[in-house]
Design an enzyme around this catalytic site. Sequence first.
Site, PDB file in Angstrom:
ATOM      1  N   GLY A 189       0.753  -1.278  -0.041  1.00 49.76           N
ATOM      2  CA  GLY A 189       0.049  -0.092   0.028  1.00 49.76           C
ATOM      3  C   GLY A 189       0.959   1.148  -0.073  1.00 49.76           C
ATOM      4  N   PHE A 190       0.185   2.509   0.157  1.00 50.78           N
ATOM      5  CA  PHE A 190       0.775   3.452   0.168  1.00 50.78           C
ATOM      6  C   PHE A 190       2.000   3.809   0.963  1.00 50.78           C
ATOM      7  CE2 PHE A 190       0.017   8.253   1.875  1.00 50.78           C
ATOM      8  CZ  PHE A 190       1.227   8.842   1.193  1.00 50.78           C
ATOM      9  N   ILE A 191       1.704   3.839   2.309  1.00 45.83           N
ATOM     10  CA  ILE A 191       2.682   3.947   3.476  1.00 45.83           C
ATOM     11  C   ILE A 191       3.430   2.749   3.438  1.00 45.83           C
ATOM     12  CG2 ILE A 191       2.998   4.360   5.983  1.00 45.83           C
ATOM     13  CD1 ILE A 191       0.318   5.834   6.062  1.00 45.83           C
ATOM     14  N   TYR A 246     -14.518   2.985  10.963  1.00 44.64           N
ATOM     15  CA  TYR A 246     -12.788   2.849  10.804  1.00 44.64           C
ATOM     16  C   TYR A 246     -12.344   3.377  12.213  1.00 44.64           C
ATOM     17  CZ  TYR A 246      -8.244   4.543   9.526  1.00 44.64           C
ATOM     18  OH  TYR A 246      -6.946   4.709   9.288  1.00 44.64           O
ATOM     19  N   LYS A 261      -9.585   1.164  14.719  1.00 46.64           N
ATOM     20  CA  LYS A 261      -8.143   1.628  15.006  1.00 46.64           C
ATOM     21  C   LYS A 261      -8.290   1.581  16.555  1.00 46.64           C
ATOM     22  CE  LYS A 261      -6.315   1.496  11.224  1.00 46.64           C
ATOM     23  NZ  LYS A 261      -5.165   0.679  10.894  1.00 46.64           N
TER      24      LYS A 261
END
Length: 321
Positions: A13-15, A155, A159
Site C-alpha cells: 500500500g501507500f505507506i 474505521y 483503530k
Amino acid sequence: MRKGRYLVTGGAGFIGSHLVDRLMESDPGRVVVIDNFDDFYDPQIKQANIARHLQNRAFRLYEADIRNYNSIKQLFADEVIDVVIHLAAKAGVRPSVADPRTYTEVNVNGTVNLLDLAQKNGIRKFVFGSSSSVYGPAAIPPFKEDAPLTPISPYAATKAAGELMAHTYSHLYGMQIACLRFFTVYGPRQRPDLAIHKFARLITSKRPIPVYGDGSSERDFTYIDDIIQGVMAGIEYDATPFEIINLGESQTITVTRMIELLEDALGEKAIIDRQPPQPGDMPRTHADISKAQRLLDYQPSTPIEAGITKFVDWLKKGGKV
Ligand SMILES: NC(=O)c1ccc[n+]([C@@H]2O[C@H](COP(=O)([O-])OP(=O)(O)OC[C@H]3O[C@@H](n4cnc5c(N)ncnc54)[C@H](O)[C@@H]3O)[C@@H](O)[C@H]2O)c1
C-alpha cells in the site's frame, strides 16, 4: 550485529511500500510483506509500488489475507521475524460507515490474528499503524495522546480497538508495542481516494471537486517521508513496553487553503462542487507531537507548501516512483 528481519503487513500500500523501500535501503536480513491486494483501489497500483523489490533475495511477498489465521500462521512458521509492522487495514473513514462489518473483520480480527501469531512465535516487537481519527470531535486541539477518545466512524472505532488489543498483548505477554497515530498522510503514491490526490486529478482534468462542508474543516497533513522517519524510530524504540504516539506535521490548515495550494502548484483553478458535511468526518485534526519528539526524536521537516509541490511534481511525472 544481526540484520533486522521485518514483517510489513499492507506492505504494497501507500505507506507500507514507502516503509519497505526504506527498510530495503537499510540492507536488512529480510523484509517480508503480507498484502491481499484488496480492491479498495486499483490493485495494479499496489503491484507497481513493490515491483522493484520482487527479484531481491532479501524480499519476500506473501499474497495473503490477514483475516485468514491459518494462511498467515504458515508464514510465521516459515519465516524468522524480529519485528512486525502492522499497516494492513481497510482504510478510509467514509466507506467504513457503509460497511462496518468488513472494517471490523480486517482491522480488529486481522489485528488480533497478527498480535496472536507474533506472541506465539516469540516476536516481541510490534508496531501498529493507528490513526488520528480515534480522537473524535470532542478532543481539544492540539490532540495529546492521553485525550479521551470519542471515535465517530467505524474505521476510527476499529483503530481504537486495535490499540486496546495491542495494550492487552503488551501487558499479558511483555510484548514491546508502539501504536503510532498517523495524521492524514500524503505524498507520492498517496491513496487515490484521499483528498489531495483525488482533488489534484480532478483539477487537472478540469472536473469539479466535491468539497464536503464549507471548506473550513482543518487537517494536519503529514508528508510521507516524515511519517516513515517516525515509523523507523518507532521500530527502534524500546525504552518502555507500550506507547501510543502521534505522528503529525503539527501544522493544521483548512481544506480551502489546501485547495489553494493545489491550484498554485498545478497552475489550474479548481471548480468546487459544494456537498453537505459527511457523517464520520472529523471537523479538525491537529497533532501535539511533543511526545514523538521526546521519545522518537521525531522532527517532521516538510511543511504542506513544500509537500504539495513535491506531490504535484510526482503526479506530473506520471505518478510513478
Ligand atoms: N494514509 C493515511 O492518511 C492514514 C492515516 C491514518 C492511518 N493510516 C493507516 O496506515 C495504514 C496504511 O494506510 P495507507 O494509506 O497506506 O492505505 P493503503 O490502502 O494504501 O494500504 C493498506 C494495505 O493493506 C492491504 N490490505 C487491506 N486489507 C487487507 C487484508 N485483509 N489482508 C492483507 N492485506 C490487506 C491493502 O491491499 C493495502 O495494500 C492503514 O492501517 C491505515 O489505516 C493511514
